[in-house]
Design a protein around this motif. Sequence first.
Motif, PDB file in Angstrom:
ATOM      1  N   THR A  58       0.869  -1.179   0.000  1.00 12.73           N
ATOM      2  CA  THR A  58       0.000   0.000   0.000  1.00 12.73           C
ATOM      3  C   THR A  58       0.900   1.221   0.000  1.00 12.73           C
ATOM      4  N   PHE A  59       0.301   2.374  -0.245  1.00 10.52           N
ATOM      5  CA  PHE A  59       1.076   3.612  -0.206  1.00 10.52           C
ATOM      6  C   PHE A  59       1.704   3.790   1.176  1.00 10.52           C
ATOM      7  N   GLY A  60       0.899   3.527   2.210  1.00 11.72           N
ATOM      8  CA  GLY A  60       1.395   3.663   3.570  1.00 11.72           C
ATOM      9  C   GLY A  60       2.525   2.704   3.896  1.00 11.72           C
ATOM     10  N   ASP A  82      -7.005  13.690  -1.304  1.00 13.77           N
ATOM     11  CA  ASP A  82      -7.900  14.446  -2.192  1.00 13.77           C
ATOM     12  C   ASP A  82      -7.390  14.524  -3.623  1.00 13.77           C
ATOM     13  N   SER A  83      -6.079  14.378  -3.827  1.00  8.05           N
ATOM     14  CA  SER A  83      -5.517  14.495  -5.185  1.00  8.05           C
ATOM     15  C   SER A  83      -4.902  13.201  -5.693  1.00  8.05           C
ATOM     16  N   PHE A  84      -4.755  12.204  -4.811  1.00 12.33           N
ATOM     17  CA  PHE A  84      -4.158  10.925  -5.213  1.00 12.33           C
ATOM     18  C   PHE A  84      -4.869   9.825  -4.436  1.00 12.33           C
ATOM     19  N   ASP A  85      -5.754   9.103  -5.117  1.00 12.41           N
ATOM     20  CA  ASP A  85      -6.501   8.020  -4.477  1.00 12.41           C
ATOM     21  C   ASP A  85      -5.575   6.811  -4.350  1.00 12.41           C
ATOM     22  N   VAL A  86      -4.920   6.709  -3.190  1.00 16.07           N
ATOM     23  CA  VAL A  86      -3.905   5.669  -3.010  1.00 16.07           C
ATOM     24  C   VAL A  86      -4.511   4.274  -3.013  1.00 16.07           C
ATOM     25  N   ARG A  87      -5.839   4.168  -2.853  1.00 17.97           N
ATOM     26  CA  ARG A  87      -6.499   2.852  -2.877  1.00 17.97           C
ATOM     27  C   ARG A  87      -6.463   2.232  -4.262  1.00 17.97           C
ATOM     28  N   LYS A  88      -6.212   3.052  -5.268  1.00 17.22           N
ATOM     29  CA  LYS A  88      -6.198   2.550  -6.640  1.00 17.22           C
ATOM     30  C   LYS A  88      -4.817   2.099  -7.104  1.00 17.22           C
ATOM     31  N   MET A  89      -3.846   2.120  -6.219  1.00 16.78           N
ATOM     32  CA  MET A  89      -2.530   1.590  -6.583  1.00 16.78           C
ATOM     33  C   MET A  89      -2.654   0.089  -6.824  1.00 16.78           C
ATOM     34  N   ARG A  90      -2.052  -0.390  -7.910  1.00 14.24           N
ATOM     35  CA  ARG A  90      -2.221  -1.783  -8.309  1.00 14.24           C
ATOM     36  C   ARG A  90      -0.878  -2.502  -8.407  1.00 14.24           C
ATOM     37  N   PRO A 103      24.019  10.461   3.955  1.00 14.86           N
ATOM     38  CA  PRO A 103      23.907   9.142   4.601  1.00 14.86           C
ATOM     39  C   PRO A 103      22.507   8.807   5.113  1.00 14.86           C
ATOM     40  N   SER A 104      21.684   9.813   5.411  1.00 16.96           N
ATOM     41  CA  SER A 104      20.338   9.535   5.936  1.00 16.96           C
ATOM     42  C   SER A 104      19.403   8.940   4.881  1.00 16.96           C
ATOM     43  N   LYS A 105      19.691   9.248   3.608  1.00 19.23           N
ATOM     44  CA  LYS A 105      18.856   8.778   2.494  1.00 19.23           C
ATOM     45  C   LYS A 105      17.366   9.034   2.762  1.00 19.23           C
ATOM     46  N   LYS A 106      17.075  10.239   3.186  1.00 20.92           N
ATOM     47  CA  LYS A 106      15.711  10.619   3.530  1.00 20.92           C
ATOM     48  C   LYS A 106      14.850  10.727   2.280  1.00 20.92           C
ATOM     49  N   LEU A 107      13.630  10.168   2.327  1.00 17.00           N
ATOM     50  CA  LEU A 107      12.730  10.204   1.174  1.00 17.00           C
ATOM     51  C   LEU A 107      12.327  11.641   0.862  1.00 17.00           C
ATOM     52  N   GLN A 108      12.540  12.046  -0.377  1.00 17.28           N
ATOM     53  CA  GLN A 108      12.209  13.392  -0.836  1.00 17.28           C
ATOM     54  C   GLN A 108      10.951  13.409  -1.719  1.00 17.28           C
ATOM     55  N   VAL A 109      10.883  12.437  -2.634  1.00 19.94           N
ATOM     56  CA  VAL A 109       9.793  12.425  -3.610  1.00 19.94           C
ATOM     57  C   VAL A 109       9.358  10.975  -3.854  1.00 19.94           C
ATOM     58  N   PHE A 110       8.036  10.786  -3.954  1.00 16.36           N
ATOM     59  CA  PHE A 110       7.468   9.482  -4.317  1.00 16.36           C
ATOM     60  C   PHE A 110       6.707   9.662  -5.629  1.00 16.36           C
ATOM     61  N   VAL A 111       6.977   8.791  -6.628  1.00 19.92           N
ATOM     62  CA  VAL A 111       6.311   8.872  -7.932  1.00 19.92           C
ATOM     63  C   VAL A 111       5.659   7.521  -8.237  1.00 19.92           C
ATOM     64  N   TYR A 112       4.366   7.553  -8.596  1.00 24.99           N
ATOM     65  CA  TYR A 112       3.627   6.331  -8.944  1.00 24.99           C
ATOM     66  C   TYR A 112       3.095   6.460 -10.365  1.00 24.99           C
ATOM     67  N   TYR A 119       1.482   9.978 -14.386  1.00 22.96           N
ATOM     68  CA  TYR A 119       2.150   9.657 -13.130  1.00 22.96           C
ATOM     69  C   TYR A 119       1.708  10.641 -12.039  1.00 22.96           C
ATOM     70  N   TYR A 120       1.728  10.150 -10.794  1.00 26.27           N
ATOM     71  CA  TYR A 120       1.435  10.968  -9.620  1.00 26.27           C
ATOM     72  C   TYR A 120       2.746  11.274  -8.896  1.00 26.27           C
ATOM     73  N   VAL A 121       2.898  12.507  -8.441  1.00 30.89           N
ATOM     74  CA  VAL A 121       4.076  12.916  -7.686  1.00 30.89           C
ATOM     75  C   VAL A 121       3.639  13.347  -6.281  1.00 30.89           C
ATOM     76  N   VAL A 122       4.299  12.775  -5.269  1.00 26.60           N
ATOM     77  CA  VAL A 122       4.123  13.232  -3.894  1.00 26.60           C
ATOM     78  C   VAL A 122       5.474  13.807  -3.461  1.00 26.60           C
ATOM     79  N   ASP A 123       5.544  15.141  -3.410  1.00 25.23           N
ATOM     80  CA  ASP A 123       6.791  15.844  -3.100  1.00 25.23           C
ATOM     81  C   ASP A 123       6.804  16.162  -1.606  1.00 25.23           C
ATOM     82  N   LEU A 124       7.792  15.617  -0.889  1.00 21.69           N
ATOM     83  CA  LEU A 124       7.854  15.744   0.563  1.00 21.69           C
ATOM     84  C   LEU A 124       8.958  16.688   1.035  1.00 21.69           C
TER      85      LEU A 124
END
Length: 410
Positions: A58-60, A82-90, A103-112, A119-124
């Motif tokens: 899942t997205f989570g 509201d802008s990305f229905d994560v339930r529809k990820m397949r 070194p932390s390799k912190k997540l910056q961007v998620f693309v589906y 494509y959907y972009v979640v910019d963090l």
Amino acid sequence: MKNIPLIIIAFLLLISCGKEAKQKPPATAKKPEPVIVEFGFKFNDFNVVQDTVVSGDTFGSLLEKENLGSLKVHEIVEKVKDSFDVRKMRAGKPYTLLRSKDPSKKLQVFVYQPDRTSYYVVDLRDSVITYKKTKPVSLKRRTIACALDGSLSETLERQKVHASLATDISKIYAWSIDFFKLQKGDRFAITFTERYINDTIYDGVENLEASFFEYKGKIIYAFPFKQDTTSLKVDYYDEDGKVLKNMFLKAPLKFVNITSRYAKNRFHPVQHVWKAHKGTDYAAPTGTPIMTTASGVVENTGYTAGNGNFVKVRHNRTYETQYLHMSKILVRRGQRVSQGDVIGRVGSTGLATGPHVCYRFWVNGAQVDALRLKLPNSEPMAVKYKPRFMKEMAPLKRELDSVAKLKLNM
């Protein structure tokens, strides 16, 4: 050494230094890293992970693997819903993680990517920003002309054409050409457009503009045309404006072999007696879809010791067809079916030595050889539309003929 003039010593030292300079390999300049830009981000600036959603993801759960913490993940999920229905990820769809290079390799961007073009972009990076984008798609048009070598799919693949075009062609010519009888060397030409994502990534065939096939020594043209320009319905016509679509398909299967024809007397392979065979046998693997060759109503379905699982369709007061030896029946009695609908699956039930469908045909209650029939066409083009058709068709035909003449010496 003391007696050697200084000028000679200097000269010898110069030669020695020159030799060392020649022997020392030149320092190679470091090649610059190629710049990779995708989804609007410069990949060189990130630690990039590209993966595919698997069953159970899942997205989570994907974010939790990035050590963001449960509260942060919940906050992100709430903000993007509201802008990305994560339930529809397949499962099977690709996603990309852009992490920081430290070194932390912190997540910056998620693309589906739900499909090849969007494509959907979640910019963090600063706050949670979500948006959807579509990659630009361009159409490129070309005409090919070649001789059949192997199957139609194989021949098209050698021309670097997506194999799906073979399916489209078989549907267009289903009423005019028996694809079981195509032979090596039969010639054809096709004008079509293809899709390209970002101008470089091939995405298949968009549509067919014109074609011809050489079949039994005759050239059969096909041009798409809408009689009503406001309608979505497209029919295919030859160069004279005659519709290609017949009331009946040539066969109930695609790309298979005729193993036994209609005969007044043949040796039955199971019963070992001479008897009439009032049908045409088409061999195919078990489970292959069986299509009704024309629209109508399912008159009967069932099982007999000889026919195995069968379906009989009445098309009108004149014509009936029957399909035998099915492994599975997919319609019920009284059901209305359209031409090309799948009504069952190939099997070997009843008196059969292997998987095939026996196709039987009735005209006014009498069984006949379907392969010898001259079957009726569907509705012809209205006279008022013919001038427009001829005007649109003429340049397409000239182009086909010109390419065929150049490449096939026709």
